[in-house]
Motif scaffolding. Structure first.
Motif, PDB file in Angstrom:
ATOM      1  N   TRP A 125      -6.740  11.605  -2.054  1.00 10.02           N
ATOM      2  CA  TRP A 125      -7.079  10.192  -2.025  1.00 10.02           C
ATOM      3  C   TRP A 125      -7.472   9.738  -3.429  1.00 10.02           C
ATOM      4  O   TRP A 125      -7.989  10.531  -4.221  1.00 10.02           O
ATOM      5  N   GLU A 136       0.875  -1.190   0.000  1.00  9.92           N
ATOM      6  CA  GLU A 136       0.000   0.000   0.000  1.00  9.92           C
ATOM      7  C   GLU A 136       0.907   1.234   0.000  1.00  9.92           C
ATOM      8  O   GLU A 136       1.724   1.432   0.887  1.00  9.92           O
ATOM      9  N   GLU A 137       0.743   2.045  -1.017  1.00 10.26           N
ATOM     10  CA  GLU A 137       1.531   3.262  -1.205  1.00 10.26           C
ATOM     11  C   GLU A 137       3.007   2.967  -1.407  1.00 10.26           C
ATOM     12  O   GLU A 137       3.856   3.821  -1.216  1.00 10.26           O
ATOM     13  N   ARG A 169      -3.344   3.758  -5.840  1.00  7.61           N
ATOM     14  CA  ARG A 169      -2.708   4.631  -4.836  1.00  7.61           C
ATOM     15  C   ARG A 169      -1.217   4.363  -4.702  1.00  7.61           C
ATOM     16  O   ARG A 169      -0.462   5.248  -4.315  1.00  7.61           O
ATOM     17  N   LEU A 229       0.217  11.115  -2.691  1.00 10.62           N
ATOM     18  CA  LEU A 229      -1.074  11.710  -2.326  1.00 10.62           C
ATOM     19  C   LEU A 229      -0.941  13.142  -1.817  1.00 10.62           C
ATOM     20  O   LEU A 229      -1.894  13.922  -1.890  1.00 10.62           O
ATOM     21  N   LYS A 274      -3.545  16.160   2.199  1.00 10.62           N
ATOM     22  CA  LYS A 274      -3.281  15.197   1.146  1.00 10.62           C
ATOM     23  C   LYS A 274      -4.587  14.701   0.546  1.00 10.62           C
ATOM     24  O   LYS A 274      -5.671  14.958   1.080  1.00 10.62           O
TER      25      LYS A 274
END
Lengths: 238, 238, 238, 238, 238, 238
Positions: free
Chosen positions: C58, A205-206, C99, C104, C56
């Motif tokens: 999303w 994630e990310e 993502r 972000l 940030k």
């Protein structure tokens, strides 16, 4: 340094407590450190509708957490009126994993439902659910055999699951919540006693991860799963 | 003869196990015989919306059963998508009972949620939930006082609950499931340590009951509740 | 032999059609063979509630199939009144994947919602959704930059996804529905243009798989993803 | 002093209006002062699923309030998408109470559904529902007997319900909304014409009550219920 | 002046694109200017439950919009968990309109479901759905006849629909979204090729309309529907 | 011949009974023959969210039927958990119709909710709801004016509604259920006292209708609505 002086490739203390339910056909309270899950197996004498008349059975799973299993209390899904995506993902995974080692035709036209209820959570609830769920399933199957309801053992081999991840750049086995919440990569591996994969679910994630990180994670997981299967056999008296 | 040679006015073996949850502000595993309920108290720093700005707090309860808490597996309410009437009735009762002994203004603008999750059921889950829920509540309140968050004890007196009924024409205390399922009259009583009533709920499904039966049931309940409160005080170190 | 004389490591014909929606900030109709997905990107000027004040943004995704996208008509989820577990799993995966290549903080306090609506399905709808969803996202981000709403490109690198599996013992790339429905192993891989993994989800339903099979699947996926990213760059004019 | 110079043990003016529905097998508009409830009895030629093949019938009840039955308009439960806990509690109570005086085997394999719709509320809607519901039930049963569908009267005895409470320290009968909203103790009693109890539900929200208060409330309720049953008999022409 | 120099009684450019779905028994992408709807017809070999054993079939419709079919993104109805009133109104209208020209007994015991999914909206989505839905229905019926499943054509005559309204005091045909949103009167007309009405739905939100306005709207609608039916016949090769 | 020797263009006996609710700002029990609807108007001191800050008000309606309003008992929508399409269609129609004669800016930032609850149904419940709903609305507006809460009358003109249809080839006014259930064409007309249309909804289910039939239906409706408005004025004392 990890809590309790754990090495990176060392899992938490794992425990299986049997005889925790007077009603269920199989039941175990599994703990991976502070993560505690009650797994029960319930035998239903009917196959699910989509299998009727196919002369085979089914194994499925359901997963839930008590509201205060976590540090911050969660709203019950019964009150929200629907299951979260996370719950559905986990229970589909648990059911699919368990079915991979069951010969459904040997089970006959019946269903076994594995309920995994997390009493206390500290990371790794889905791998504990699979690992404990297997024990509950095995107990229920043993009972069906003992009672002469089925004649052949439908369970093809042992199965367990463990999490592995990358945290601060280091590969680690069996993440606690604190590690999990800051991990760059989170992976859950389900394997059988023969060392084959049933499920690999790895997520950055990310972030992303490399081939080398993947291979190290797989190696750690293999070690952990071997140890878990040894413990499962012990508690089941094999 | 009742199971375990119980007298008609004798309750089952009751046990309170503390320290069963690392996250909750108060937690106890209460057992009335084979009925086992995990009660946790969660403190939330906000009063519910209908009390905002009134300078007082709230105590509420939620109740659920694990699917295999019972002999026949129940479908989860999260899957049905709604709470049953039975669940709502019970959790409204538990919350109302606990609030009757709390001075909500001394609690300040915060909520305490008592979760009662039945791990195993054998009759009397609602009275076990109230009796154990009181212990969890008291533990959470003690913690708030120790931490200096509230200064005065909002709990006015101890409180417990027990079931009583008429079965085969005889009045009996603290019914097991087997007794409950064939009882002519089923009554749940909530009382305080001073011997006052908080709640009386008596029902004759498909039958009726007389004044005499009512009075005998009330007398048995009083005896049982006195004993329960003695045990609550013991486990809480008072 | 595979349909259209495909080699085992050969993906289907993939096509990206732009300008398919007059309203959306980004839109593409992606086709992997007969699988067709409309992906739109919608920019919302608010971050989601859990990010408010964190400076940030999303990126999230939603996934659905038209009822007759499949050979047998499906009941709409709006009529069932809830999302299936499969839908939730897929849309969580798509959002998480996208993502992983977005900074972000550079997006500012806004959300981009990627809608992936399957017009026609023939296997691989989730990988087509990720691959097409990336293009829609990039178009929307380009628009935000052109309009001076954001100054720095938040997209760190290209990303695409493809399925791989084992079918009749052979490893194959980009499975059609017919292959998928009889595959022993089904795996979805999400990778970036640098060749790093974002997500690996491999499953053996009712079977297991070996290290060797895993490695071959990873190699095939890498090849396919490289080709997809080349096509994405072409259609986006880079 | 109470409204309309009522004595503490005096109920409100109660009225039963028949012939209020051309469709239902039994129907009555019952009023307890300003509380008005339309009660209809609908006969269904099937027993509910859980009784199929048991050669007996069922009586059940449903309860609702029109949105503006109360001083402040309520959101409809059909719009909320679910029944409130209060509604479920009440309709379970009404059904249970009515069943207690019905010999379900004499009813045969059919169901009678009692709908209690509160047109206007001013306290005591559940006791009005039980009292009026009994009249609607009796009318429907009379019709079944007249039409020769059942041969023996399944109704064992008359039944009615009334509320009683403690308000400003005084025991009072049949509380209006204004009294109810400030009462220390609120109790609903269901009794039969022989003077036996069917249901006792007494609650002290944020307070408790003593044996003496209980006994006085029971005495007031007995008086009120005797009067109600006399009126029921009159309107039903017995 | 209207967009694209349209006269008041001139409809938008209308187009029917066949062969847009490999699975459905009938499928068309209909566009009324920028309004684009995919209409598929799915044949189900069962009549709906309320017609079982009546030796006749049924035609029904479902309607939905992709979230970004509109200028501002809409929340999916699957996520809201229920259909909006608008959706239900439209799909009931579409089904009713199509049934009016079908001899349901000639269809035999089967159902045809017309799915109308709006890919892009610019006013008139319900009239486009009916007009395109008829084409999909006809294609499916042709297929049933060709395959010898039914012997007689159940479609009695052609049918189409168009919107008409009053905008700034002028009667106009086939309103775009921009016109629709400011119209004083909005009317949808469904007619057959013989010039008979199937449905008239005219509404003045916050205003009223006269007989004269009604008659002019009906005349414009007749003209538009004649043109639409000519185009339907052309694309269907009649 | 029609029931009660009604002529084809003759409506049923219509009655408005005021003072049927002690809580609502306006209330009427309207009956069209055996169709009986309680209409209440509830004033809420807030405009709905989509109008906040626009300095105008809103009028909306809700519609429901008691379960035994009809010959066969209906399941409650609160139990189904959602409104039917029919209910939504009707309540949208009622609200839209009433708003057409209200100057919402003169209402100020408040809402008036018209609840139409059908106590007994015999055809024409939606037209009775509009006609009775107008009376309830007018009563509430009168009260707002009397209390000085609003200064100018926001109601522009009177409004009523009636059904008309074609049955056995004859045009008839104000259909009873028995007529409605076999009608070839069913039309609901809403008109103002000046003779302008607010809403026309005409439907031929499984049939069509001609211009001539349409014009005759409109003429009958006009006559009926004139008579209804005369009665409304009478009961409201104008």
């Amino acid at each position: 340094m990890r809590n309790n002086n754990r090495q990176n490739n060392e899992k938490r203390e794992v425990n299986f407590k049997l005889d925790v339910n007077i009603h269920a056909e199989g039941a175990v309270l599994v703990s991976f450190g502070q993560t505690k899950v009650i797994c029960t197996a319930s035998v239903d004498d009917k196959a699910p509708p989509f299998l009727r008349g196919e002369n085979k059975g089914w194994v499925t799973a359901e997963y839930a957490m008590l509201p205060r299993a976590t540090n911050v209390r969660n709203v019950r899904e019964s009150i929200r009126g629907k299951l979260s995506g996370r719950t559905m993902e986990i229970q589909r995974l648990v059911g699919r994993a368990l079915r991979s080692v069951v010969d459904l035709t040997k089970l006959g036209e019946r269903s076994i439902i594995i309920d995994c209820d997390v009493i206390q959570a500290d990371g790794g609830t889905r791998t504990a659910s699979i690992t404990g769920g297997f024990v509950a399933l095995k107990l229920a199957v043993n009972k069906l055999i003992e009672e002469g309801i089925i004649s052949e053992n439908p369970i093809k081999e042992y199965l367990a699951a463990i999490s592995v991840g990358v945290c601060d750049g280091e590969t680690i086995l069996d993440l606690e919540y604190e590690e999990d919440s800051k991990a760059e990569v989170d992976m859950n591996i389900v394997m059988t006693e023969k060392g084959n994969f049933v499920e690999i679910q790895g997520t950055g994630e990310e972030t992303t991860f490399t081939d080398e990180q993947l291979f190290e994670m797989l190696a750690y997981a293999k070690k952990g799963i071997n140890e878990l299967i040894r413990q499962q056999k012990e508690v089941l008296g094999e």
